[in-house]
Motif scaffolding. Structure first.
Motif, mmCIF file in Angstrom:
data_model
loop_
_atom_site.group_PDB
_atom_site.id
_atom_site.type_symbol
_atom_site.label_atom_id
_atom_site.label_comp_id
_atom_site.label_asym_id
_atom_site.label_seq_id
_atom_site.Cartn_x
_atom_site.Cartn_y
_atom_site.Cartn_z
ATOM 1 N N PRO A 608 -16.059 6.505 -68.342
ATOM 2 C CA PRO A 608 -16.756 5.959 -69.511
ATOM 3 C C PRO A 608 -18.137 5.441 -69.156
ATOM 4 O O PRO A 608 -18.339 4.866 -68.089
ATOM 5 N N ARG A 609 -19.082 5.654 -70.085
ATOM 6 C CA ARG A 609 -20.445 5.190 -69.857
ATOM 7 C C ARG A 609 -21.035 4.691 -71.161
ATOM 8 O O ARG A 609 -20.593 5.056 -72.249
ATOM 9 N N THR A 610 -22.025 3.833 -71.040
ATOM 10 C CA THR A 610 -22.694 3.307 -72.222
ATOM 11 C C THR A 610 -23.614 4.377 -72.804
ATOM 12 O O THR A 610 -23.846 5.418 -72.189
ATOM 13 N N LYS A 611 -24.169 4.092 -73.972
ATOM 14 C CA LYS A 611 -25.086 5.045 -74.619
ATOM 15 C C LYS A 611 -26.307 5.329 -73.740
ATOM 16 O O LYS A 611 -26.913 6.388 -73.849
ATOM 17 N N SER A 612 -26.674 4.367 -72.895
ATOM 18 C CA SER A 612 -27.840 4.590 -72.030
ATOM 19 C C SER A 612 -27.451 5.211 -70.696
ATOM 20 O O SER A 612 -28.255 5.282 -69.781
ATOM 21 N N GLY A 613 -26.182 5.652 -70.577
ATOM 22 C CA GLY A 613 -25.779 6.440 -69.424
ATOM 23 C C GLY A 613 -25.231 5.659 -68.245
ATOM 24 O O GLY A 613 -24.981 6.225 -67.185
ATOM 25 N N LYS A 614 -25.030 4.345 -68.402
ATOM 26 C CA LYS A 614 -24.527 3.549 -67.284
ATOM 27 C C LYS A 614 -23.003 3.536 -67.293
ATOM 28 O O LYS A 614 -22.390 3.299 -68.337
ATOM 29 N N ILE A 615 -22.404 3.772 -66.110
ATOM 30 C CA ILE A 615 -20.949 3.688 -66.058
ATOM 31 C C ILE A 615 -20.531 2.235 -66.281
ATOM 32 O O ILE A 615 -21.266 1.315 -65.941
ATOM 33 N N THR A 616 -19.369 2.038 -66.884
ATOM 34 C CA THR A 616 -18.982 0.684 -67.288
ATOM 35 C C THR A 616 -17.700 0.250 -66.585
ATOM 36 O O THR A 616 -16.598 0.498 -67.049
ATOM 37 N N GLU A 617 -17.897 -0.383 -65.436
ATOM 38 C CA GLU A 617 -16.766 -0.837 -64.633
ATOM 39 C C GLU A 617 -15.928 -1.883 -65.357
ATOM 40 O O GLU A 617 -14.700 -1.902 -65.245
ATOM 41 N N LEU A 618 -16.597 -2.769 -66.118
ATOM 42 C CA LEU A 618 -15.869 -3.880 -66.745
ATOM 43 C C LEU A 618 -14.860 -3.390 -67.774
ATOM 44 O O LEU A 618 -13.748 -3.918 -67.870
ATOM 45 N N ALA A 619 -15.250 -2.381 -68.556
ATOM 46 C CA ALA A 619 -14.331 -1.860 -69.573
ATOM 47 C C ALA A 619 -13.105 -1.234 -68.911
ATOM 48 O O ALA A 619 -11.970 -1.432 -69.354
ATOM 49 N N VAL A 620 -13.327 -0.494 -67.825
ATOM 50 C CA VAL A 620 -12.202 0.114 -67.106
ATOM 51 C C VAL A 620 -11.317 -0.968 -66.499
ATOM 52 O O VAL A 620 -10.088 -0.897 -66.557
#
Length: 652
Positions: A608-620
């Motif tokens: 998963p990544r944000t709209k700006s393309g950053k992977i999102t460790e916290l959500a995982v």
């Protein structure tokens, strides 16, 4: 691991020709000091904040009334006020140039190509200014745009700023909830959207989404639809209160643009946090802060000059779009691109660079890694002779990606890994055109920014890893958060960890060369056995393995401790067998340390990544621990979170 030999060193002739060198001479003349190198200049810029920011204003020939005072309450964070008597207009400083030369070049993948001269830009801004004014827009009103990165978006922002109003944007790939979570909070008077957009060679329709969004934005009494797919009239007919933009501005004749000069702290932009922990924070940025900071970063740190051709791969939902716009203030041409950076092939942005004689090529660490893994070698397929600077942001640039740029893109180029964020609509640490580039390092702190690395107990350290902080005020501290009347959310975001000091939330360490390495976000830092580890240190190793396309690491609470879990998305045909798992762990052990080696390696279909393309460790991390992810609308691919729920591999 630091590297002793630089990958690139600017020649004495190149250094002498930079605007940084000119500014050193300018500041030296004003102060009677000798600035022998960048480090001496930087030390002065943070010791004498008033002297530095005043000199920068004059050096950049800011249009406006500077006022008598430069800094009030300079010992307060938050609370310091820069140029409290000044009156400026952002658009006036962006539109200093006229003529038939290119102000904007636009590519919409391989489907649309357009050019707009400075005179044409002035004319469009004038018509939009008159239309906005007729819609009741004035100082402090909000104009919200769900738009591609195209010339009309730039002109709309400039017209909004010319009136002293406040602009806010997102990209058209946001879902209905994502748009409303942002624009619903700020109650815009005007809402502007496209009639659809291109992505990966396909037309993407937005009419149904727009109808729902417009219905839920009752304050937006005026709604305009911009033609990109030549369907603006048709889409406008299906959206409440909507009119095609071309029709709305046809009633006005172009004339000279007028400018409402406002206070330095008057809101120019409202931007949004991209996190997944709740409704996005609305971060309000000041007219003067954005103007002065971007002029500093463009002119001094990026050496952008008149007639340069500046490109950044970005959408209107990422702060790099706002940053890119300010290149107009250097009298440079904007090279805009919207769509996939890999359609019709991974060469398209390099084709753009050659065809339009790009001077600054701005992209992300993820793009550079993807180009490397695709087998493309632009150094052999493209000319790129005009490109002087390549910048990378979005996530830390791995050491191997530094090598790839110099080996496979261009030998003689200034590569600047840069880092900052939406919170400051700019950079804390970035490129320095008069210093060497070392593998894996950001060159240093920006001028006027007292960047330090602090230990957990709040002391500056030169050796070891810690929190990245800014110890003195700077002009792009947000004015406030929207709908935060007592400032509690604002203070909690930046000033709670170390009172009176901006704590940015990055885990970092200095290098022996005075450079800096960002090790990942502090809140995503892993803590096995009580030792803090930055996720970027793991990614830098895993990205070297051809079978792994991308990876994400979290700390899983386990047996009264935390264990490192590494998720990997594999290349087509690759399989996570015992041999590959051993290869991954061995690479991490030898390239980082035994402490970095994950207890578990798990293959997943997507990350998963944000709209700006950053992977999102916290959500995982939340999903793995059975916690709810509150703001899935911040994600480009929220369905990817399902891969991490109730994984049997993590139950033993």
């Amino acid at each position: 691991m630091t590297h002793d030999e630089p990958l690139w060193t600017p020649s004495p002739e190149r250094i002498a020709g930079t605007q940084m060198a000119r500014f050193m001479a300018f500041a030296g003349e004003r102060t009677g000091k000798t600035f022998a190198d960048y480090d001496v200049l930087h030390a002065w810029s943070v010791e004498d904040l008033e002297g530095f920011w005043s000199a920068l204003w004059d050096f950049c020939e800011v249009i406006g009334d500077k006022g008598a005072r430069v800094l009030v309450d300079g010992d307060k964070m938050p609370g310091a006020a820069f140029f409290p008597d000044a009156r400026v207009n952002y658009a006036e400083n962006m539109l200093r140039r006229i003529g038939s030369g290119d102000a904007i070049v636009f590519w919409g993948e391989d489907k649309v190509k357009r050019r707009m001269s400075w005179d044409e830009l002035h004319a469009l801004v004038s018509k939009l200014q008159q239309a906005l004014s007729a819609a009741g827009v004035g100082v402090g009103d909000r104009v919200a745009a769900m738009m591609p990165n195209m010339p009309e978006t730039t002109a709309l922002m400039l017209a909004t700023a010319s009136l002293g109003a406040t602009f806010s944007s997102c990209s058209p790939d946001f879902g209905e909830r994502g748009v409303l979570d942002r624009f619903g909070q700020i109650e815009p008077k005007v809402f502007v959207a496209c009639d659809g957009y291109w992505y990966n060679g396909k037309e993407i329709a937005v009419a149904d989404k727009l109808a729902s969004v417009a219905k839920e934005l009752p304050t937006a009494e005026t709604v305009w639809i911009v033609s990109y797919l030549d369907r603006a009239l048709e889409v406008a007919a299906s959206v409440p209160r909507a009119e095609a933009l071309d029709s709305a501005i046809a009633r006005f004749e172009a004339k000279e643009v007028t400018y409402e000069r406002v206070t330095f702290s008057q809101p120019l932009y409202i931007m949004f946090s991209s996190g997944t922990t709740g409704v996005p924070k609305c971060i309000v940025h000041a007219t003067g802060g954005v103007l002065l900071t971007h002029l500093k970063e463009h002119r001094l740190h990026c050496d952008v000059r008149p007639d340069d051709r500046v490109f950044y791969f970005t959408t209107c939902g990422w702060m790099m779009w706002n940053w890119l716009m300010s290149a107009l203030g250097c009298e440079a041409t904007l090279l805009l691109y919207d769509g996939s950076p890999f359609h019709p092939s991974g060469a398209i942005l390099f084709d753009y660079a050659d065809q339009e004689k790009m001077t600054l090529f701005g992209t992300s660490a993820k793009f550079i890694d993807a180009v490397a893994k695709s087998g493309l070698e632009p150094i052999n397929s493209h000319d790129l002779s005009t490109v002087r600077l390549l910048t990378s942001t979005g996530s830390p640039l791995a050491p191997e990606s530094f090598s790839f740029v110099y080996d496979k893109i261009k030998h003689d180029i200034h590569l600047a890994s840069i880092s900052g964020g939406t919170d400051i609509v700019g950079c804390f640490v970035l490129g320095i055109p008069i210093k060497p580039v070392y593998k894996g390092e950001i060159q240093g702190p920006g001028l006027g920014l007292d960047m330090q690395v602090w230990s957990e107990d709040g002391h500056p350290i030169r050796d070891g890893k810690g929190e990245l902080v800014c110890a003195r005020p700077f002009p792009t501290m947000p004015v406030m958060f929207w709908n935060d009347p007592d400032g509690a959310k604002y203070r909690a975001a930046y000033f709670e960890r170390f009172p009176g000091v901006w704590c940015h939330g990055d885990f970092a360490e200095w290098t022996p060369h005075g450079g800096i390495v960002i090790l990942g976000r502090s809140d995503a830092t892993l803590n096995p056995g009580g030792v803090r580890i930055g996720t970027a240190e793991i990614y830098a190793q895993v990205e070297q393995i051809p079978e792994v396309v991308e990876a994400l690491a979290i700390g899983q609470t386990w047996d009264n401790d935390v264990r490192v879990v590494l998720f990997v998305r594999l290349a087509e045909g690759a399989e996570l067998d015992e041999a590959l798992e051993k290869k991954i762990k061995s690479q991490i052990r030898s390239g980082a340390s035994p402490r970095h080696v994950p207890a578990k390696v798990v293959a997943v279909d997507d990350i998963p990544r944000t709209k700006s393309g950053k992977i999102t460790e916290l959500a995982v991390r939340d999903v793995v621990h059975g916690r709810e992810v509150k703001n899935k609308e911040a994600l480009a691919n929220p369905e990817a979170l399902d891969f991490y729920r109730d994984l049997p591999q993590l139950s033993d």
